[in-house]
Scaffold this motif. Structure first.
Motif, PDB file in Angstrom:
ATOM      1  N   GLU A 221      19.523  11.456   7.176  1.00  0.00           N
ATOM      2  CA  GLU A 221      19.100  10.617   6.395  1.00  0.00           C
ATOM      3  C   GLU A 221      17.557   9.938   7.057  1.00  0.00           C
ATOM      4  N   ALA A 222      17.737   9.773   8.315  1.00  0.00           N
ATOM      5  CA  ALA A 222      16.670   9.079   8.867  1.00  0.00           C
ATOM      6  C   ALA A 222      15.365   9.900   8.844  1.00  0.00           C
ATOM      7  N   LEU A 223      15.579  11.260   8.900  1.00  0.00           N
ATOM      8  CA  LEU A 223      14.356  12.272   8.749  1.00  0.00           C
ATOM      9  C   LEU A 223      14.294  12.706   7.359  1.00  0.00           C
ATOM     10  N   PRO A 224      12.857  12.823   7.143  1.00  0.00           N
ATOM     11  CA  PRO A 224      12.066  13.679   7.883  1.00  0.00           C
ATOM     12  C   PRO A 224      11.096  12.767   8.631  1.00  0.00           C
ATOM     13  N   PHE A 225      11.015  11.291   8.108  1.00  0.00           N
ATOM     14  CA  PHE A 225       9.903  10.651   8.693  1.00  0.00           C
ATOM     15  C   PHE A 225       9.805  10.633  10.225  1.00  0.00           C
ATOM     16  N   VAL A 226      10.684  10.450  10.875  1.00  0.00           N
ATOM     17  CA  VAL A 226      10.851  10.488  12.361  1.00  0.00           C
ATOM     18  C   VAL A 226      10.915  12.031  12.872  1.00  0.00           C
ATOM     19  N   GLN A 227       9.855  12.393  13.334  1.00  0.00           N
ATOM     20  CA  GLN A 227       9.299  13.522  13.902  1.00  0.00           C
ATOM     21  C   GLN A 227      10.389  14.056  15.045  1.00  0.00           C
ATOM     22  N   ALA A 228      10.725  15.195  15.342  1.00  0.00           N
ATOM     23  CA  ALA A 228      11.380  15.654  16.530  1.00  0.00           C
ATOM     24  C   ALA A 228      10.293  16.355  17.380  1.00  0.00           C
ATOM     25  N   THR A 229       9.665  16.892  16.699  1.00  0.00           N
ATOM     26  CA  THR A 229       8.572  17.847  17.671  1.00  0.00           C
ATOM     27  C   THR A 229       7.532  17.245  18.128  1.00  0.00           C
ATOM     28  N   THR A 230       6.872  17.165  19.450  1.00  0.00           N
ATOM     29  CA  THR A 230       5.893  16.461  19.925  1.00  0.00           C
ATOM     30  C   THR A 230       4.452  16.938  19.665  1.00  0.00           C
ATOM     31  N   ASN A 231       3.482  15.949  19.493  1.00  0.00           N
ATOM     32  CA  ASN A 231       1.999  16.493  19.632  1.00  0.00           C
ATOM     33  C   ASN A 231       1.214  15.833  20.532  1.00  0.00           C
TER      34      ASN A 231
ATOM     35  N   ARG B 115       0.866  -1.273  -0.071  1.00  0.00           N
ATOM     36  CA  ARG B 115      -0.012  -0.091  -0.150  1.00  0.00           C
ATOM     37  C   ARG B 115       0.718   1.261   0.060  1.00  0.00           C
ATOM     38  N   PHE B 116       2.047   1.222   0.618  1.00  0.00           N
ATOM     39  CA  PHE B 116       2.895   2.301   0.578  1.00  0.00           C
ATOM     40  C   PHE B 116       3.364   2.582  -0.716  1.00  0.00           C
ATOM     41  N   LEU B 117       3.945   1.494  -1.376  1.00  0.00           N
ATOM     42  CA  LEU B 117       4.497   1.531  -2.554  1.00  0.00           C
ATOM     43  C   LEU B 117       3.568   2.064  -3.705  1.00  0.00           C
ATOM     44  N   ALA B 118       2.190   1.527  -3.442  1.00  0.00           N
ATOM     45  CA  ALA B 118       1.098   2.182  -4.449  1.00  0.00           C
ATOM     46  C   ALA B 118       0.870   3.665  -4.013  1.00  0.00           C
ATOM     47  N   CYS B 119       0.870   3.982  -2.977  1.00  0.00           N
ATOM     48  CA  CYS B 119       0.799   5.666  -2.569  1.00  0.00           C
ATOM     49  C   CYS B 119       1.996   6.437  -3.106  1.00  0.00           C
ATOM     50  N   ALA B 120       3.100   5.920  -3.174  1.00  0.00           N
ATOM     51  CA  ALA B 120       4.394   6.488  -3.670  1.00  0.00           C
ATOM     52  C   ALA B 120       4.107   6.870  -5.018  1.00  0.00           C
ATOM     53  N   GLN B 121       3.405   6.073  -5.675  1.00  0.00           N
ATOM     54  CA  GLN B 121       3.124   5.929  -7.224  1.00  0.00           C
ATOM     55  C   GLN B 121       2.173   6.830  -7.677  1.00  0.00           C
ATOM     56  N   ALA B 122       1.338   7.393  -6.630  1.00  0.00           N
ATOM     57  CA  ALA B 122       0.048   8.117  -6.913  1.00  0.00           C
ATOM     58  C   ALA B 122       0.484   9.405  -7.450  1.00  0.00           C
ATOM     59  N   LYS B 123      -0.494  10.122  -8.141  1.00  0.00           N
ATOM     60  CA  LYS B 123      -0.425  11.379  -8.618  1.00  0.00           C
ATOM     61  C   LYS B 123      -1.330  12.727  -7.890  1.00  0.00           C
ATOM     62  N   THR B 124      -1.804  12.006  -6.942  1.00  0.00           N
ATOM     63  CA  THR B 124      -2.636  12.908  -5.750  1.00  0.00           C
ATOM     64  C   THR B 124      -1.668  13.111  -4.574  1.00  0.00           C
ATOM     65  N   PRO B 125      -2.010  14.226  -3.812  1.00  0.00           N
ATOM     66  CA  PRO B 125      -1.301  14.577  -2.665  1.00  0.00           C
ATOM     67  C   PRO B 125      -1.640  13.461  -1.434  1.00  0.00           C
TER      68      PRO B 125
ATOM     69  N   MET C 138      -6.345   7.873   6.101  1.00  0.00           N
ATOM     70  CA  MET C 138      -5.962   8.873   4.990  1.00  0.00           C
ATOM     71  C   MET C 138      -4.518   9.608   5.233  1.00  0.00           C
ATOM     72  N   VAL C 139      -3.697   9.494   4.339  1.00  0.00           N
ATOM     73  CA  VAL C 139      -2.266   9.664   4.668  1.00  0.00           C
ATOM     74  C   VAL C 139      -1.684  10.460   3.491  1.00  0.00           C
ATOM     75  N   SER C 140      -0.946  11.286   3.624  1.00  0.00           N
ATOM     76  CA  SER C 140      -0.303  12.192   2.687  1.00  0.00           C
ATOM     77  C   SER C 140       0.780  11.172   1.722  1.00  0.00           C
ATOM     78  N   ARG C 141       0.866  11.593   0.414  1.00  0.00           N
ATOM     79  CA  ARG C 141       1.793  10.630  -0.216  1.00  0.00           C
ATOM     80  C   ARG C 141       3.096  10.852   0.255  1.00  0.00           C
ATOM     81  N   LYS C 142       3.500  11.949   0.573  1.00  0.00           N
ATOM     82  CA  LYS C 142       4.980  12.339   1.027  1.00  0.00           C
ATOM     83  C   LYS C 142       5.121  11.692   2.294  1.00  0.00           C
ATOM     84  N   ARG C 143       4.195  11.493   3.084  1.00  0.00           N
ATOM     85  CA  ARG C 143       4.411  10.726   4.322  1.00  0.00           C
ATOM     86  C   ARG C 143       4.957   9.127   4.072  1.00  0.00           C
ATOM     87  N   ALA C 144       3.993   8.560   2.977  1.00  0.00           N
ATOM     88  CA  ALA C 144       4.323   7.181   2.563  1.00  0.00           C
ATOM     89  C   ALA C 144       5.586   7.194   1.907  1.00  0.00           C
TER      90      ALA C 144
END
Length: 521
Positions: A314-324, A146-156, A221-227
């Motif tokens: 290299e590990a970032l930006p997926f690993v977030q530094a700021t807390t929510n 599903r992540f590989l498919a999302c990375a190929q998507a043309k939508t955000p 629902m996830v952003s393509r960039k996140r995937a």
């Protein structure tokens, strides 16, 4: 009263069967997808008033009342196929329906099965070839697909769901509107028991871990960039194939964010061969969740280690530094009848987010927390979830286990301004008589932007209904009469509608239904 206790489980089961049959008819694939939401309203599940003899000049505010801007579809819906092809065809029919024209741009079916799929397989769905994309994978890539498919998507944005679950079109639309505005990069739908597990599978540490776990298959629902960033991190970690295949077990934890999770209305479809079966499957899932936590501890150490700046970048930006961390205290549920989101900060658990020394403490802390919880508290969380307040069924209710506190609120978001020039807007509640005193201590506000609020000068008015609600406590059934309360909101366009409690109370919140309506003058 004892005979009620004996028959109560039977009555509840009978109601559940009737509702499931009603929804099954509404959602039948033999009917046009775009007519199903209308069928829900015609079925009488969502009246404008629950007071007998009232309602001729009252109507529910639906998405048609909102002044929504023209919206281009910006979501690719991704469904994995393995052993439930009939379900996948049904889901594709829904995703291609008119109800989602402003949300879903493409439906991507990733076929992990060795049996090839063709467009003829989906002829009955009404999906045009331009909108339906099929990919026959040369091997089973499991959930990583599903992540590989999302990375190929043309939508955000991408929408994930498993093939044994049905998510209604209006819920997917609400997710689409929500992710477009959310500071989060993913929103997860979860049934109540998984919602509770996700809340308890949260961990804060002094080292900088502030993460949690949530499944993706109930609807995410996830952003393509996140995937794409997740795929980059998986490759950076050089994870073994088994871990890559079970990517769902790693996604939220490695992101180092508390997931945004919404209570769900989803419908289980079943069928086929389930992936997780029995104790062995559960132990496998826990093993991989622990592995994800171990990876996160290492990543957080590296990102704080100035002697390894290249690895940190290299590990970032997926690993977030700021807390929510504030996300843990906010609960949400999409409305079942239209484009609408219910949000609250009413306490459902304790005051503190689970804390530990390392991310690997997450599973142990979940077990400690659940053992410390009162059994009735667990039952209340799972049986009286927030989604019960927007499901159109007066017999169900959202209920907190804690006494109502000053500063707590419930809020409806219609996602665009609601305008009723020839009618008065009201925020309405169906609630036990014991909760009338809570509403009397609330200030009712409306806002166009969520920042500037107008308080209504009008008083809340309550009327009796002929309905009651019941709760099983300590094997006894307690009944409480339901009243319908409403308050006129401030004049002018508004998108957000809130009830804000101004005093501590000696009763807990209970809401059978909350909705917005217009009264013709």
């Amino acid at each position: 009263m004892h005979w009620l206790c004996r028959v109560a489980p039977v009555l509840v089961a009978a109601i559940a069967v009737l509702l499931s049959v009603q929804f099954a008819n509404i959602l039948s694939c033999d009917r046009p997808v775009e007519s199903r939401s209308q069928s829900i309203h015609r079925s009488g599940l969502f009246p404008s008033s629950f007071v007998d003899g009232v309602g001729t000049n009252i109507s529910r505010v639906l998405s048609k009342n909102a002044v929504a801007p023209q919206r281009r579809p910006d979501v690719t819906a991704i469904v994995l196929n393995w052993s439930r092809l009939d379900n996948v065809v049904r889901i594709a029919s829904l995703l291609c329906g008119e109800s989602l024209f402003d949300t879903v741009a493409q439906v991507f079916i990733w076929n992990n099965s060795p049996e090839k799929l063709t467009y003829e397989t989906f002829a009955s769905t009404g999906c045009p070839k331009a909108k339906l994309r099929l990919h026959n994978s040369p091997r089973n890539l499991y959930f990583y697909a599903r992540f590989l498919a999302c990375a190929q998507a043309k939508t955000p944005f991408c929408f994930f769901q498993d093939d044994d679950y049905l998510v209604l079109p209006q819920i997917i639309r609400t997710l689409g509107y929500g992710i477009a505005e959310s500071p989060q990069t993913a929103i997860h739908l979860l049934p109540a028991h998984e919602h509770l597990s996700s809340r308890l599978r949260t961990i804060l540490t002094p080292s900088g871990v502030h993460s949690g776990f949530a499944w993706l298959g109930h609807g995410t629902m996830v952003s393509r960039k996140r995937a794409s960033d997740f795929i980059s991190l998986v490759r950076h970690l050089n994870m073994p194939l088994e871990e890559v295949n079970l990517a769902d077990n790693y996604f939220t934890i490695l992101g180092n964010q508390i997931p945004e999770i919404w209570f769900d209305h989803g419908i289980e479809l079943g069928g086929g061969q389930p992936f997780t079966v029995g104790q062995e499957g559960n132990e496998r899932n826990l093993r991989h969740i622990r592995n994800a936590c171990a990876y996160l501890d290492q990543l957080v150490f590296v990102t704080h280690d100035t002697s390894h700046p290249e690895s940190a970048v290299e590990a970032l930006p997926f690993v977030q530094a700021t807390t929510n961390v504030g996300q843990w205290f906010i609960n949400k549920s999409p409305c079942l009848d239209s484009l609408c989101l219910l949000e609250t900060n009413i306490h459902l658990l304790g005051n503190d987010v689970p804390r530990g020394h390392a991310a690997t403490d997450l599973i142990a802390h979940e077990g400690q927390y659940i053992r410390a919880m009162d059994k009735e508290g667990v039952l209340n969380y799972t049986s009286h979830s927030l989604s019960r307040a927007v499901d159109g069924v007066p017999a169900t209710a959202f209920r907190s286990s804690f006494l109502a506190r000053r500063g707590e609120y419930v809020m409806l978001d219609s996602f665009s301004p609601v305008v009723s020039p020839d009618a008065v807007l009201e925020l309405a509640f169906l609630t036990p008589r014991s909760n009338e005193k809570i509403l009397q201590k609330c200030v009712f506000q409306s806002s166009l932007d969520g920042d500037d609020w107008l308080s209504s000068p009008h008083q809340v008015m309550c009327r009796n209904t002929s309905m009651t609600t019941g709760t099983l406590l300590r094997n006894r059934l307690f009944a409480d009469a339901l009243v319908e309360c409403s308050v006129r909101v401030a004049n002018g366009k508004a998108r957000y509608f809130k009830a804000l409690l101004k005093s501590d109370m000696s009763v807990a919140w209970t809401i059978s239904e909350i909705w917005l309506r217009e009264v013709s003058q």
